[in-house]
Enzyme design. Structure first.
Site, mmCIF file in Angstrom:
data_model
loop_
_atom_site.group_PDB
_atom_site.id
_atom_site.type_symbol
_atom_site.label_atom_id
_atom_site.label_comp_id
_atom_site.label_asym_id
_atom_site.label_seq_id
_atom_site.Cartn_x
_atom_site.Cartn_y
_atom_site.Cartn_z
ATOM 1 N N HIS A 150 0.849 -1.200 0.000
ATOM 2 C CA HIS A 150 0.000 0.000 0.000
ATOM 3 C C HIS A 150 0.883 1.248 0.000
ATOM 4 O O HIS A 150 1.970 1.242 0.575
ATOM 5 C CB HIS A 150 -0.895 -0.024 1.249
ATOM 6 C CG HIS A 150 -1.871 1.086 1.293
ATOM 7 N ND1 HIS A 150 -1.549 2.347 1.746
ATOM 8 C CD2 HIS A 150 -3.169 1.136 0.913
ATOM 9 C CE1 HIS A 150 -2.621 3.121 1.645
ATOM 10 N NE2 HIS A 150 -3.618 2.412 1.143
ATOM 11 N N ASP B 262 -10.922 2.215 -1.588
ATOM 12 C CA ASP B 262 -10.046 3.094 -0.824
ATOM 13 C C ASP B 262 -10.876 3.954 0.132
ATOM 14 O O ASP B 262 -10.570 5.116 0.377
ATOM 15 C CB ASP B 262 -9.158 3.992 -1.715
ATOM 16 C CG ASP B 262 -7.827 4.327 -1.035
ATOM 17 O OD1 ASP B 262 -7.633 3.922 0.127
ATOM 18 O OD2 ASP B 262 -6.986 5.004 -1.657
HETATM 19 MN MN MN Z 1 -5.582 3.153 0.517
#
Ligand code: MN
Length: 365
Positions: free
Chosen positions: A203, A325
């Site tokens: 990430h 997200d």
């Molecule tokens: Mn993210």
């Protein structure tokens, strides 16, 4: 059964066997929508990050935590949604037809904390995640946070996460104190991930301090460009180090359309071959071949039907997964993106549900 009825039955069976495709496609089960890069946090993590942010460090990631902690619309909107999982979030998932979220502790995880604090915080966050998943096994799955600054403790936590906590895989937020995972001191993490059949979600976080200066004038360090530049570089360092020759089954996940790399693969291959005389490597395969066999990318924060089609063409439908997200991106926009996906049913099934099930050990509905 008389002879006429028997013949009719035979005829029906013959017709059925002549059209096997229609038969198998007929009872089409609804496709679940599994979102695979969804952030949460816990109060202890917020406290620890706020304490770091109160210092005079110029780490760009701490600007984010200063924003999150201040009285401003950014923090006031985001922080409650990061701290919540079972109230606001579940209701939003229901409203937007999101069946499942694969949760992970928000960036930069525990990677800025002192090693012993980081290990303790990772344990605590993973325990919380286990509790959430066990209360809502059909709505949430989780990626274990680890602390690369203590490799040996992280290997133990990875084993605990897969064997005892029932978590789906692991998350690492790019660099740790400016160090990258192609450094062989981190390779026990890959050995463990491969042995535990757990994918690692690489990430983003903001560029390391050594890389951050040119990003500062226009505040480009974060998601607008810096995250992608930092994490794309990190993935390419991993590929060029040869670690996928050593760990051929290792699976890495990249968000944000693969952090730009799918667009660059042909150029990377050409320049890699062209410069062998000057920069010899011992890679067994082309860089793009590792990308296509050891990486899966997600749609987090990149709700473009055109980009999705391009990535499916380059990587194939088994290498692309849906992600939102959340809460940095809006669930209703992600739901609209799903409606606008101009791809076939098989591709939708893989992108929205089946790739995540396979890679993250998610049970059938
Ligand atoms: Mn993210």
């Amino acid at each position: 059964m008389d002879r006429r009825a028997f013949n009719k039955l035979l005829g029906g069976l013959a017709a059925a066997s002549a059209a096997p495709a229609r038969l198998s496609a007929a009872p089409s089960r609804r496709i679940r929508r599994i979102a695979t890069e969804e952030a949460f946090t816990i109060p202890g993590h917020v406290t620890a990050m706020r304490a770091l942010a109160a210092g005079d460090s110029r780490e760009p990631d701490l600007d984010f935590w200063r924003g999150l902690s201040g009285r401003n619309s950014f923090g006031e909107k985001l922080l409650p949604r990061l701290l919540d999982v079972e109230q606001i979030r579940l209701a939003e998932m229901d409203r937007n037809g999101i069946d499942m979220q694969l949760l992970s502790l928000t960036s930069p995880g525990v990677q800025m904390l002192a090693p012993s604090d980081a290990v303790a915080m990772a344990t605590q966050a993973n325990d919380v995640l286990r509790d959430i998943v066990s209360r809502h096994p059909t709505r949430f799955a989780g990626l274990a946070t680890i602390a690369p600054q203590d490799v040996a403790a992280s290997v133990k936590e990875m084993e605990r996460a897969r064997h005892s906590l029932g978590l789906s895989g692991f998350i690492i937020n790019s660099h740790t104190n400016g160090e990258y995972l192609d450094d062989q001191k981190f390779w026990p993490l890959f050995e463990a991930a491969e042995a535990l059949d757990g994918a690692i979600y690489l990430h983003p976080r903001a560029p390391s301090p050594a890389m951050a200066e040119p990003y500062r004038p226009h505040r480009l360090e974060a998601a607008i460009w810096g995250y992608q530049a930092e994490t794309g570089l990190h993935a390419l360092r991993m590929i060029m180090s040869g670690l996928f020759d050593r760990f051929p089954k290792l699976q890495i996940v990249l968000g944000h359309g693969g952090e730009g790399l799918p667009y660059w693969l042909t150029r990377i291959d050409r320049r890699h071959v062209a410069r062998q005389a000057m920069v010899p490597t011992r890679l067994a395969r082309l860089p793009s071949e590792y990308f296509k066999s050891n990486f899966t990318i997600t749609t987090s924060g990149l709700f473009s039907p055109e980009v999705l089609k391009y990535c499916l063409t380059v990587l194939g439908p088994e290498r692309v997964m849906f992600a939102i997200d959340y809460p940095y991106e809006e669930m209703d926009e992600a739901a609209r993106f799903i409606e606008e996906m101009d791809i076939g049913e098989r591709e939708q099934r893989l992108v929205l549900e089946e790739n995540a099930m396979r890679l993250f050990h998610i049970a059938p509905a």
